[in-house]
Write an enzyme that holds these catalytic residues in place. Structure first.
Site, mmCIF file in Angstrom:
data_model
loop_
_atom_site.group_PDB
_atom_site.id
_atom_site.type_symbol
_atom_site.label_atom_id
_atom_site.label_comp_id
_atom_site.label_asym_id
_atom_site.label_seq_id
_atom_site.Cartn_x
_atom_site.Cartn_y
_atom_site.Cartn_z
ATOM 1 N N HIS A 124 0.895 -1.142 -0.048
ATOM 2 C CA HIS A 124 0.030 0.056 0.054
ATOM 3 C C HIS A 124 1.077 1.310 -0.005
ATOM 4 O O HIS A 124 1.963 1.271 0.524
ATOM 5 C CB HIS A 124 -0.839 -0.099 1.084
ATOM 6 C CG HIS A 124 -1.905 1.149 1.012
ATOM 7 N ND1 HIS A 124 -2.005 2.492 1.512
ATOM 8 C CD2 HIS A 124 -3.263 0.872 0.747
ATOM 9 C CE1 HIS A 124 -3.041 2.912 1.167
ATOM 10 N NE2 HIS A 124 -3.869 1.954 0.756
ATOM 11 N N ASP A 131 -7.964 -4.863 -0.419
ATOM 12 C CA ASP A 131 -8.395 -5.555 -1.426
ATOM 13 C C ASP A 131 -8.166 -7.174 -1.248
ATOM 14 O O ASP A 131 -8.516 -7.971 -1.995
ATOM 15 C CB ASP A 131 -7.734 -5.342 -2.651
ATOM 16 C CG ASP A 131 -8.308 -3.942 -3.083
ATOM 17 O OD1 ASP A 131 -7.422 -3.064 -3.066
ATOM 18 O OD2 ASP A 131 -9.524 -3.633 -3.260
HETATM 19 C C1 SDX Z 1 -6.010 0.317 -2.863
HETATM 20 O O1 SDX Z 1 -4.178 4.901 -1.963
HETATM 21 C C2 SDX Z 1 -5.212 4.136 -1.424
HETATM 22 O O2 SDX Z 1 -5.878 4.486 -0.404
HETATM 23 C C3 SDX Z 1 -5.873 2.958 -2.227
HETATM 24 C C4 SDX Z 1 -6.686 2.267 -1.540
HETATM 25 C C5 SDX Z 1 -8.114 2.939 -1.206
HETATM 26 O O3 SDX Z 1 -9.002 2.508 -0.415
HETATM 27 O O4 SDX Z 1 -8.530 3.759 -2.127
HETATM 28 O O5 SDX Z 1 -6.310 1.646 -0.286
HETATM 29 C C6 SDX Z 1 -7.194 0.987 -2.648
HETATM 30 O O6 SDX Z 1 -5.931 0.757 -4.125
HETATM 31 C C7 SDX Z 1 -5.022 -0.828 -2.385
HETATM 32 C C8 SDX Z 1 -4.059 -1.272 -3.286
HETATM 33 C C9 SDX Z 1 -4.561 -2.397 -3.877
HETATM 34 N N1 SDX Z 1 -3.361 -2.720 -4.744
HETATM 35 C C10 SDX Z 1 -2.933 -3.975 -4.957
HETATM 36 O O7 SDX Z 1 -3.008 -4.686 -4.078
HETATM 37 C C11 SDX Z 1 -1.922 -4.142 -5.910
HETATM 38 C C12 SDX Z 1 -0.388 -4.773 -5.464
HETATM 39 N N2 SDX Z 1 0.202 -3.678 -4.638
HETATM 40 C C13 SDX Z 1 1.170 -2.997 -5.600
HETATM 41 O O8 SDX Z 1 0.778 -2.697 -6.928
HETATM 42 C C14 SDX Z 1 1.907 -1.873 -4.582
HETATM 43 O O9 SDX Z 1 1.896 -2.261 -3.405
HETATM 44 C C15 SDX Z 1 1.172 -0.600 -4.449
HETATM 45 C C16 SDX Z 1 0.459 0.211 -5.849
HETATM 46 C C17 SDX Z 1 -0.354 -0.637 -3.787
HETATM 47 C C18 SDX Z 1 1.957 0.486 -3.824
HETATM 48 O O10 SDX Z 1 2.805 0.948 -4.769
HETATM 49 P P1 SDX Z 1 4.027 1.957 -4.023
HETATM 50 O O11 SDX Z 1 3.681 2.595 -2.848
HETATM 51 O O12 SDX Z 1 4.329 2.905 -5.394
HETATM 52 O O13 SDX Z 1 5.110 1.016 -3.940
HETATM 53 P P2 SDX Z 1 6.177 0.327 -4.638
HETATM 54 O O14 SDX Z 1 6.076 0.333 -6.001
HETATM 55 O O15 SDX Z 1 7.293 1.965 -4.379
HETATM 56 O O16 SDX Z 1 6.738 -0.754 -3.957
HETATM 57 C C19 SDX Z 1 8.078 -0.564 -3.206
HETATM 58 C C20 SDX Z 1 8.744 -2.000 -3.120
HETATM 59 C C21 SDX Z 1 9.140 -2.177 -4.714
HETATM 60 O O17 SDX Z 1 10.448 -2.922 -4.437
HETATM 61 P P3 SDX Z 1 11.795 -2.258 -4.656
HETATM 62 O O18 SDX Z 1 11.825 -1.700 -6.102
HETATM 63 O O19 SDX Z 1 11.937 -1.484 -3.498
HETATM 64 O O20 SDX Z 1 12.969 -3.588 -4.352
HETATM 65 O O21 SDX Z 1 7.689 -3.052 -2.785
HETATM 66 C C22 SDX Z 1 7.599 -3.821 -4.017
HETATM 67 C C23 SDX Z 1 8.178 -3.081 -5.191
HETATM 68 O O22 SDX Z 1 8.487 -3.861 -6.269
HETATM 69 N N3 SDX Z 1 6.024 -4.141 -3.923
HETATM 70 C C24 SDX Z 1 5.792 -5.498 -4.376
HETATM 71 C C25 SDX Z 1 4.261 -5.251 -4.214
HETATM 72 N N4 SDX Z 1 4.016 -3.946 -3.611
HETATM 73 C C26 SDX Z 1 5.366 -3.218 -3.800
HETATM 74 N N5 SDX Z 1 6.329 -6.514 -4.422
HETATM 75 C C27 SDX Z 1 5.600 -7.778 -4.793
HETATM 76 N N6 SDX Z 1 3.999 -7.588 -4.598
HETATM 77 C C28 SDX Z 1 3.670 -6.416 -4.321
HETATM 78 N N7 SDX Z 1 2.063 -6.182 -4.357
#
Ligand code: SDX
Length: 433
Positions: free
Chosen positions: A307, A365
């Site tokens: 998140h 989710d």
């Molecule tokens: C919602 O904003 C809100 O409030 C949203 C929400 C709402 O109520 O409106 O809460 C609803 O959208 C919840 C989120 C639902 N999405 C998912 O479940 C999709 C999977 N999650 C990822 O896509 C991700 O975690 C995000 C998009 C939710 C957050 O992305 P960020 O904050 O930009 O995190 P990031 O991409 O900077 O990740 C940091 C690290 C990275 O690795 P490094 O580059 O540091 O090595 O964490 C990793 C990412 O690759 N990472 C994941 C991951 N999420 C982040 N690795 C594997 N699986 C994941 N799900």
């Protein structure tokens, strides 16, 4: 106590004092409005990781502590004691309603719980297998072709009426998406049913047999709607605000929010979680998927994990996880294996160093799709359910923005990294690049 932050340009030695503004809770903000005029600079914050785009009194969340408040009320207490329609009132008006206020609110919504018969024709333009979110975007946008007699966005009464129309009509539009896909006749909204019963009736009742929703299902869905109602300045809410800041039609702004919510990184994740659990199929495959999630060369992400703000367990996921348990014990469903995979996936991921060091916890989710599946709602409808719930938050945030004395059109700037100025070259003198 007012104080400032000093920003010093080490190249010129020029310094400016930027005022710091403190809120009720949470990080104070640095007012950088003068930055460009004083230092000729912009702030740079791709993805708005540390940018406060507005002042708001609607929702507060603390990602480190896993706290979520709506108008000061903890989500755990609202989940335990309230209902979605009451939370809609709270988000809109800022206070919990008295019995009379709640009844008036319901009566007002019931006066608006029909849609123009012509709107039904818009659905026929979509194939039966069109993704319901693509339908909901179009139909909600089409709402902006009605109600012109009450769309003066500078008129507080018109704005409040529009808010009530959004809350009253979204369940109808959402349920019709499902009926269109099933080829079943649309069902009218009913004044004699509660909000969730009415929605489930519009979804599942058929002309040839009575429909009585399961009480546990009603409570589970009402809870799910509460937990998805609003969430500070998330991507879709920010889209609604930015569209509204241009004084666009409010129904079109809600349609813009639905567009953004559809992204699988955002609201589309609940559908993606179910598809992922189905792909995993057997707990023995979990390590393979965890490995893929960690592989930078693999675009696969563990849907339902991580998140932008919560670097602790999403408080909504905690609540939903328990409801999943209760519902799957109560409602005879074939989804127990899916739930078992989800529980084991969660357990393994939370022990894995990669997820621990990145503070990737289950979000709202992760479990919501399992509840929706147990309620008999098809996977393709999950983000429609999210949009239905969040429409109350979107229109409340739109109202708050329209009433903000600092209201102005949103217009972010950029860091330009393109070509320097150059002269036009006639086609005859151009060389292949
Ligand atoms: C919602 O904003 C809100 O409030 C949203 C929400 C709402 O109520 O409106 O809460 C609803 O959208 C919840 C989120 C639902 N999405 C998912 O479940 C999709 C999977 N999650 C990822 O896509 C991700 O975690 C995000 C998009 C939710 C957050 O992305 P960020 O904050 O930009 O995190 P990031 O991409 O900077 O990740 C940091 C690290 C990275 O690795 P490094 O580059 O540091 O090595 O964490 C990793 C990412 O690759 N990472 C994941 C991951 N999420 C982040 N690795 C594997 N699986 C994941 N799900």
């Amino acid at each position: 106590m007012s104080y400032t932050v000093t920003i010093r340009d080490s190249k010129t030695g020029k310094e400016i004092e930027c005022p710091v503004i403190e809120g009720t809770y949470g990080a104070p903000v640095i007012d950088t409005k003068q930055l460009y005029n004083e230092l000729g600079m912009f702030t740079f914050d791709p993805g708005f990781m540390t940018t406060a785009a507005c002042k708001s009194a609607i929702t507060y969340l603390d990602g480190e502590q896993g706290i979520l408040l709506h108008r000061g009320y903890p989500i755990e207490q609202l989940a335990e004691n309230s209902n979605y329609l009451e939370v809609c009132y709270l988000l809109l008006y800022g206070e919990l309603p008295t019995k009379a206020q709640f009844q008036d609110f319901r009566d007002d919504l019931n006066k608006r719980n029909l849609v123009h018969e012509h709107l039904e024709r818009f659905y026929t333009g979509y194939r039966y297998d069109a993704h319901p979110m693509s339908i909901l975007i179009g139909i909600t946008g089409a709402l902006s072709s009605y109600y012109h007699e009450a769309l003066d966005i500078n008129d507080p009464e018109d704005r409040e009426l529009t808010a009530k129309r959004v809350i009253a009509k979204m369940p109808i539009l959402a349920a019709h998406c499902y009926k269109h896909a099933m080829g079943h006749p649309f069902v009218y909204s009913r004044d004699d049913l509660g909000y969730v019963e009415n929605f489930l009736n519009m979804m599942f009742s058929l002309p040839n047999r009575p429909y009585i929703p399961n009480r546990t299902a009603v409570r589970a869905l009402d809870l799910l709607l509460i937990l998805h109602a609003d969430h500070e300045q998330n991507a879709s809410t920010s889209t609604v605000r930015l569209s509204g800041s241009a004084e666009a039609n409010p129904f079109a702004c809600i349609a813009a929010g639905i567009v953004t919510l559809w992204g699988r990184a955002h609201g589309g994740a609940n559908e993606a979680v179910l598809r992922m659990l189905g792909e995993i199929e057997d707990p023995k495959n979990i390590p393979t998927f965890i490995k893929r999630a960690k592989d930078k060369d693999d675009p696969f992400r563990l849907m339902g994990f991580g998140h932008r703000v919560y670097k602790n367990y999403d408080p909504r996921a905690k609540i939903i996880r328990k409801v999943c348990h209760d519902l799957l014990e109560e409602v005879d469903t074939v989804d127990q294996p899916l739930f078992d995979i989800a529980m084991q996936l969660e357990d393994i991921a939370l022990k894995d160093e990669y997820f621990i060091e990145r503070k990737l916890y289950p979000n709202v989710d992760f479990y919501s799709g399992i509840i929706l599946k147990a309620l008999g709602i098809p996977t393709a409808m999950y983000t429609v359910m999210f949009a239905l719930a969040r429409s109350a938050g979107w229109i409340s945030q739109w109202l708050e923005m329209m009433e903000d004395p600092d209201f102005r059109i949103g217009r972010p700037r950029q860091l330009y990294i393109g070509k320097q100025t150059r002269d036009y070259v006639p086609m005859s003198r151009r060389k292949r690049r």
